[in-house]
Design an enzyme around this catalytic site. Structure first.
Site, PDB file in Angstrom:
ATOM      1  N   LYS A   1       0.863  -1.185   0.000  1.00  0.00           N
ATOM      2  CA  LYS A   1       0.000   0.000   0.000  1.00  0.00           C
ATOM      3  C   LYS A   1       0.891   1.223   0.000  1.00  0.00           C
ATOM      4  O   LYS A   1       2.021   1.167   0.483  1.00  0.00           O
ATOM      5  CB  LYS A   1      -0.877   0.013   1.252  1.00  0.00           C
TER       6      LYS A   1
ATOM      7  N   ASP B   1      -7.198   4.369  -4.182  1.00  0.00           N
ATOM      8  CA  ASP B   1      -7.819   4.221  -2.859  1.00  0.00           C
ATOM      9  C   ASP B   1      -8.412   5.608  -2.574  1.00  0.00           C
ATOM     10  O   ASP B   1      -8.686   6.355  -3.530  1.00  0.00           O
ATOM     11  CB  ASP B   1      -6.780   3.786  -1.803  1.00  0.00           C
TER      12      ASP B   1
HETATM   13  P1  NDP Z   1     -13.020   7.929  -2.293  1.00  0.00           P
HETATM   14  O1  NDP Z   1     -11.912   8.902  -2.169  1.00  0.00           O
HETATM   15  O2  NDP Z   1     -13.665   7.717  -3.605  1.00  0.00           O
HETATM   16  O3  NDP Z   1     -14.182   8.295  -1.243  1.00  0.00           O
HETATM   17  C1  NDP Z   1     -13.898   8.352   0.110  1.00  0.00           C
HETATM   18  C2  NDP Z   1     -15.163   8.755   0.835  1.00  0.00           C
HETATM   19  O4  NDP Z   1     -14.989   8.594   2.222  1.00  0.00           O
HETATM   20  C3  NDP Z   1     -15.547  10.192   0.624  1.00  0.00           C
HETATM   21  O5  NDP Z   1     -16.922  10.324   0.689  1.00  0.00           O
HETATM   22  C4  NDP Z   1     -14.853  10.875   1.806  1.00  0.00           C
HETATM   23  O6  NDP Z   1     -15.416  12.100   2.186  1.00  0.00           O
HETATM   24  C5  NDP Z   1     -15.050   9.866   2.874  1.00  0.00           C
HETATM   25  N1  NDP Z   1     -13.958   9.981   3.853  1.00  0.00           N
HETATM   26  C6  NDP Z   1     -12.642   9.891   3.617  1.00  0.00           C
HETATM   27  N2  NDP Z   1     -11.940  10.106   4.735  1.00  0.00           N
HETATM   28  C7  NDP Z   1     -12.828  10.336   5.683  1.00  0.00           C
HETATM   29  C8  NDP Z   1     -12.718  10.619   7.050  1.00  0.00           C
HETATM   30  N3  NDP Z   1     -11.518  10.715   7.665  1.00  0.00           N
HETATM   31  N4  NDP Z   1     -13.870  10.767   7.745  1.00  0.00           N
HETATM   32  C9  NDP Z   1     -15.072  10.660   7.131  1.00  0.00           C
HETATM   33  N5  NDP Z   1     -15.238  10.417   5.819  1.00  0.00           N
HETATM   34  C10 NDP Z   1     -14.135  10.251   5.111  1.00  0.00           C
HETATM   35  O7  NDP Z   1     -12.458   6.557  -1.704  1.00  0.00           O
HETATM   36  P2  NDP Z   1     -12.988   5.063  -1.927  1.00  0.00           P
HETATM   37  O8  NDP Z   1     -14.459   5.056  -2.051  1.00  0.00           O
HETATM   38  O9  NDP Z   1     -12.165   4.452  -2.967  1.00  0.00           O
HETATM   39  O10 NDP Z   1     -12.562   4.386  -0.551  1.00  0.00           O
HETATM   40  C11 NDP Z   1     -13.448   4.283   0.574  1.00  0.00           C
HETATM   41  C12 NDP Z   1     -12.967   3.177   1.497  1.00  0.00           C
HETATM   42  O11 NDP Z   1     -12.963   1.935   0.787  1.00  0.00           O
HETATM   43  C13 NDP Z   1     -11.552   3.318   2.047  1.00  0.00           C
HETATM   44  O12 NDP Z   1     -11.494   2.744   3.335  1.00  0.00           O
HETATM   45  C14 NDP Z   1     -10.710   2.473   1.094  1.00  0.00           C
HETATM   46  O13 NDP Z   1      -9.512   2.042   1.682  1.00  0.00           O
HETATM   47  C15 NDP Z   1     -11.681   1.331   0.862  1.00  0.00           C
HETATM   48  N6  NDP Z   1     -11.457   0.517  -0.329  1.00  0.00           N
HETATM   49  C16 NDP Z   1     -11.394   1.078  -1.571  1.00  0.00           C
HETATM   50  C17 NDP Z   1     -11.220   0.282  -2.690  1.00  0.00           C
HETATM   51  C18 NDP Z   1     -11.236   0.829  -4.070  1.00  0.00           C
HETATM   52  O14 NDP Z   1     -11.172   0.036  -5.006  1.00  0.00           O
HETATM   53  N7  NDP Z   1     -11.347   2.133  -4.269  1.00  0.00           N
HETATM   54  C19 NDP Z   1     -11.040  -1.163  -2.561  1.00  0.00           C
HETATM   55  C20 NDP Z   1     -11.198  -1.675  -1.215  1.00  0.00           C
HETATM   56  C21 NDP Z   1     -11.380  -0.839  -0.163  1.00  0.00           C
HETATM   57  P3  NDP Z   1     -14.594  13.478   1.944  1.00  0.00           P
HETATM   58  O15 NDP Z   1     -14.880  13.840   0.520  1.00  0.00           O
HETATM   59  O16 NDP Z   1     -15.163  14.429   2.920  1.00  0.00           O
HETATM   60  O17 NDP Z   1     -13.153  13.176   2.204  1.00  0.00           O
HETATM   61  O1  2IT Z   2      -8.005  -1.498  -0.404  1.00  0.00           O
HETATM   62  C1  2IT Z   2      -8.000  -1.983  -1.561  1.00  0.00           C
HETATM   63  O2  2IT Z   2      -8.148  -3.183  -1.748  1.00  0.00           O
HETATM   64  C2  2IT Z   2      -7.823  -1.074  -2.690  1.00  0.00           C
HETATM   65  N1  2IT Z   2      -7.736   0.127  -2.500  1.00  0.00           N
HETATM   66  C3  2IT Z   2      -7.714  -1.624  -4.086  1.00  0.00           C
HETATM   67  C4  2IT Z   2      -6.324  -2.109  -4.353  1.00  0.00           C
HETATM   68  C5  2IT Z   2      -6.055  -2.514  -5.773  1.00  0.00           C
HETATM   69  O3  2IT Z   2      -4.879  -2.831  -6.035  1.00  0.00           O
HETATM   70  O4  2IT Z   2      -6.955  -2.544  -6.616  1.00  0.00           O
END
Ligand code: NDP
Ligand code: 2IT
Length: 449
Positions: A122, A162
Site C-alpha cells: 500500500k 484508494d
Molecule cells: P473515495 O476517495 O472515492 O471516497 C472516500 C469517501 O470517504 C468520501 O466520501 C470521503 O469524504 C469519505 N472519507 C474519507 N476520509 C474520511 C474521514 N476521515 N472521515 C469521514 N469520511 C471520510 O475513496 P474510496 O471510495 O475508494 O474508498 C473508501 C474506502 O474503501 C476506504 O477505506 C478504502 O480504503 C476502501 N477501499 C477502496 C477500494 C477501491 O477500489 N477504491 C477497494 C477496497 C477498499 P470526503 O470527501 O469528505 O473526504
Molecule cells: O483497499 C483496496 O483493496 C484497494 N484500495 C484496491 C487495491 C487494488 O490494487 O486494486
C-alpha cells in the site's frame, strides 16, 4: 503471540491503526498457532508483521501561484509470498506510515482470499487533493511518480487507487511512469478503458461487497429485495455499493462525507445516484449540495466532537460503512442494533472498531470484515493485470461473472475456515485464518528470505 504484539507496540508506539489490524489477525489465528508449533521457530508472526521494504520520499510540487509545497510519499511493500506487491495509493491529509502499514498488512490477507496471485502493499501521501486544481493534482502526481517509478513494475509492485486516488490520478501517474521508463505496461490498475483498463474495475469494490452480503443473506434464506440500507461515504465504493443494492431490489437511505450525511427516506434511485456521481466525481463538490437538488432529503452536519455518528442511528436492515477506518464505535454499534440492522458489510478498510465488532458478534449480527467483503476491487485489479498480460480485454459480462464467482468463493472460504476451527459463522475469524494459512505456507515453501 502476546510477546510478538508487545514487541510491535514497543518498536512503533505511534502506529495505532497498524497495532489494531495486527491484534485482530493474531487473535483470530491463535488456534492455527496452537496446531503448528513450527511457526514459532520460524518466527512467522515477526516476519509477517515486518514489511519486506518501506519506501518514504519527498514529494515537492508547485501550486498554481508558484508556491512550492512538500508532501511525504510512502510505499510499504509488505509481503510478496503470493505474487507481486499489489494494493492502492491513498492521498489524504491524514496519511502517515502507521496508516499505510495497516492498509498494507490488511491487503496481504485480502489478496490471499481473492484466489489470484498477488502479494500485498500500500502507498500514498499526506497530500490533500481537496480544493486543488487539475493542474496542481497533475504536478503532484508527476512528482510522486518521479520517485515511485524506480520501485515498481508490472511484475514487482502494481499500485492502484484508494481514497483520493481515482481515474484522474491514475492517468497522470501512468503518463509519468511511461515517460520515465519508456514502457507501456500494466504497472497500475484502475486505468481508463482506452489504455489498458478493465471493464467493471470502477464498480468492482462496491458490487463485490454487495455480492458478498447477498451470499450472507442467502445463508438465512433472505435477499436484498425490499431491504433498506445505510451507506457511509459517497466516493467510489459508496456509489457502486448503492448502485448494486438498487439493482437487487434494496434501497439506500444515507450517503456521507467527512462533514456530514444526507438522509433520503425515498432512497437514492438511479437518477439521484447519477447526480451524486456527477457531484463527487466531476464537480468534486460536497454531499451537502445534494439537498439543494432534492429538498425533500435532509442534510445533517456531523459535529466532530460527538462520540457517535447519527448516521448509524437510523433504522435499517443492513449497513455498509464505505468511507474510512474506525467509523463505527461501540455506541454506533448499539445504535445499529437498536435500529434493527441485521447485517453489516465493510466496504471500507477496518471501518469498525474491535469493541464494536465484539458487540455485533454478541448480538448475532451478520458481520463481514473488509478484507473479505471489499476484496472485489483488488480482485478485478488482478483481472486487469491478467488482461494486460494477454493484451486483450474481456467483455463486461465476463469480468462481472468472474467477480461474482470470486466473491462467492471468498464467502465459502470464510465459512469453511470458521467451521474447521470451531468459530462457525464468524467471518472475521474465518477470513483471517484462511488467508493467514495460505500466506504462511507460501512463506515456508520459499524459505527464509
Ligand atoms: P473515495 O476517495 O472515492 O471516497 C472516500 C469517501 O470517504 C468520501 O466520501 C470521503 O469524504 C469519505 N472519507 C474519507 N476520509 C474520511 C474521514 N476521515 N472521515 C469521514 N469520511 C471520510 O475513496 P474510496 O471510495 O475508494 O474508498 C473508501 C474506502 O474503501 C476506504 O477505506 C478504502 O480504503 C476502501 N477501499 C477502496 C477500494 C477501491 O477500489 N477504491 C477497494 C477496497 C477498499 P470526503 O470527501 O469528505 O473526504
Ligand atoms: O483497499 C483496496 O483493496 C484497494 N484500495 C484496491 C487495491 C487494488 O490494487 O486494486
Amino acid at each position: 503471540m502476546e510477546k510478538a504484539i508487545e514487541r510491535i507496540r514497543d518498536k512503533d508506539p505511534e502506529q495505532q491503526e497498524f497495532h489494531q489490524a495486527v491484534d485482530e489477525v493474531f487473535t483470530s489465528v491463535k488456534p492455527v498457532l496452537d496446531r503448528n508449533f513450527e511457526f514459532r521457530q520460524q518466527a512467522i508472526l515477526e516476519r509477517i508483521t515486518e514489511p519486506e521494504r518501506v519506501i518514504m520520499f519527498r514529494v515537492p510540487w508547485m501550486d498554481d501561484e508558484g508556491q512550492v509545497h512538500v508532501n511525504r510519499g510512502f510505499r510499504v511493500e509488505m509481503n510478496s509470498a503470493l505474487g507481486p506487491y499489489k494494493g492502492g495509493l491513498r492521498f489524504h491529509a491524514s496519511v502517515n506510515l502507521g496508516i499505510i502499514k495497516f492498509l498494507a498488512f490488511e491487503q496481504v490477507f485480502k489478496n490471499s482470499l481473492t484466489t489470484l496471485s498477488m502479494g500485498g502493499g500500500k502507498g500514498g501521501s499526506d497530500f490533500d487533493p481537496k480544493g486543488k486544481s487539475d493542474n496542481e493534482v497533475m504536478r503532484f502526481c508527476q512528482s510522486f511518480m518521479a520517485e515511485l517509478y524506480r520501485h515498481i513494475g508490472p511484475n514487482t509492485d502494481v499500485p492502484a487507487g484508494d481514497i483520493g486516488v481515482g481515474a484522474r490520478e491514475i492517468g497522470y501517474m501512468f503518463g509519468m511512469y511511461k515517460k520515465l521508463k519508456n514502457e507501456f505496461t500494466g504497472v497500475l490498475t484502475g486505468k481508463s478503458l482506452a489504455w489498458g483498463g478493465s471493464l467493471i474495475r470502477p464498480e468492482a469494490t462496491g458490487y463485490g461487497a454487495v455480492y458478498f452480503a447477498a451470499e450472507m443473506l442467502q445463508t438465512k434464506g433472505e435477499t436484498f429485495e425490499g431491504k433498506s440500507c445505510l451507506v457511509s461515504g459517497s466516493g467510489n465504493v459508496a456509489q457502486f455499493t448503492t448502485e448494486k443494492i438498487n439493482a437487487l431490489g434494496g434501497k439506500v437511505t444515507t450517503l456521507s462525507d467527512s462533514s456530514g450525511y444526507v438522509y433520503d427516506e425515498e432512497g437514492f434511485d438511479t437518477a439521484k445516484l447519477n447526480f451524486v456521481k456527477e457531484l463527487k466525481n466531476i464537480k468534486r463538490g460536497r454531499i451537502s449540495e445534494y439537498v439543494q437538488e432534492y429538498p425533500k432529503a435532509e442534510y445533517i452536519r456531523v459535529d466532530p466532537s460527538l462520540d457517535y455518528n447519527p448516521l448509524w442511528a437510523h433504522s435499517a436492515d443492513c449497513a455498509f460503512p464505505c468511507a474510512t477506518q474506525n467509523e463505527i464505535n461501540t455506541k454506533d454499534a448499539e445504535h445499529l442494533i437498536a435500529g434493527g440492522v441485521g447485517l453489516i458489510c465493510e466496504g471500507a478498510n477496518m471501518p469498525t472498531l474491535p469493541d464494536a465488532v465484539d458487540i455485533l458478534h454478541e448480538h448475532n449480527i451478520l458481520f463481514a470484515p473488509g478484507k473479505a467483503a471489499n476484496a472485489g476491487g483488488v480482485a478485478v485489479s488482478g483481472l486487469e493485470m491478467a488482461q494486460n498480460s494477454m493484451r486483450l480485454s474481456w467483455p463486461r459480462q465476463e469480468v462481472d461473472a468472474r467477480l461474482k464467482h470470486i466473491m462467492k468463493s471468498i464467502h465459502k472460504t470464510c465459512l469453511d475456515a470458521g467451521t474447521e476451527y470451531g468459530v462457525e459463522g464468524n467471518y472475521v475469524a474465518g477470513a483471517n485464518i484462511a488467508s493467514f494459512v495460505k500466506v504462511v505456507n507460501a512463506m515456508l515453501d520459499q524459505g527464509l528470505v
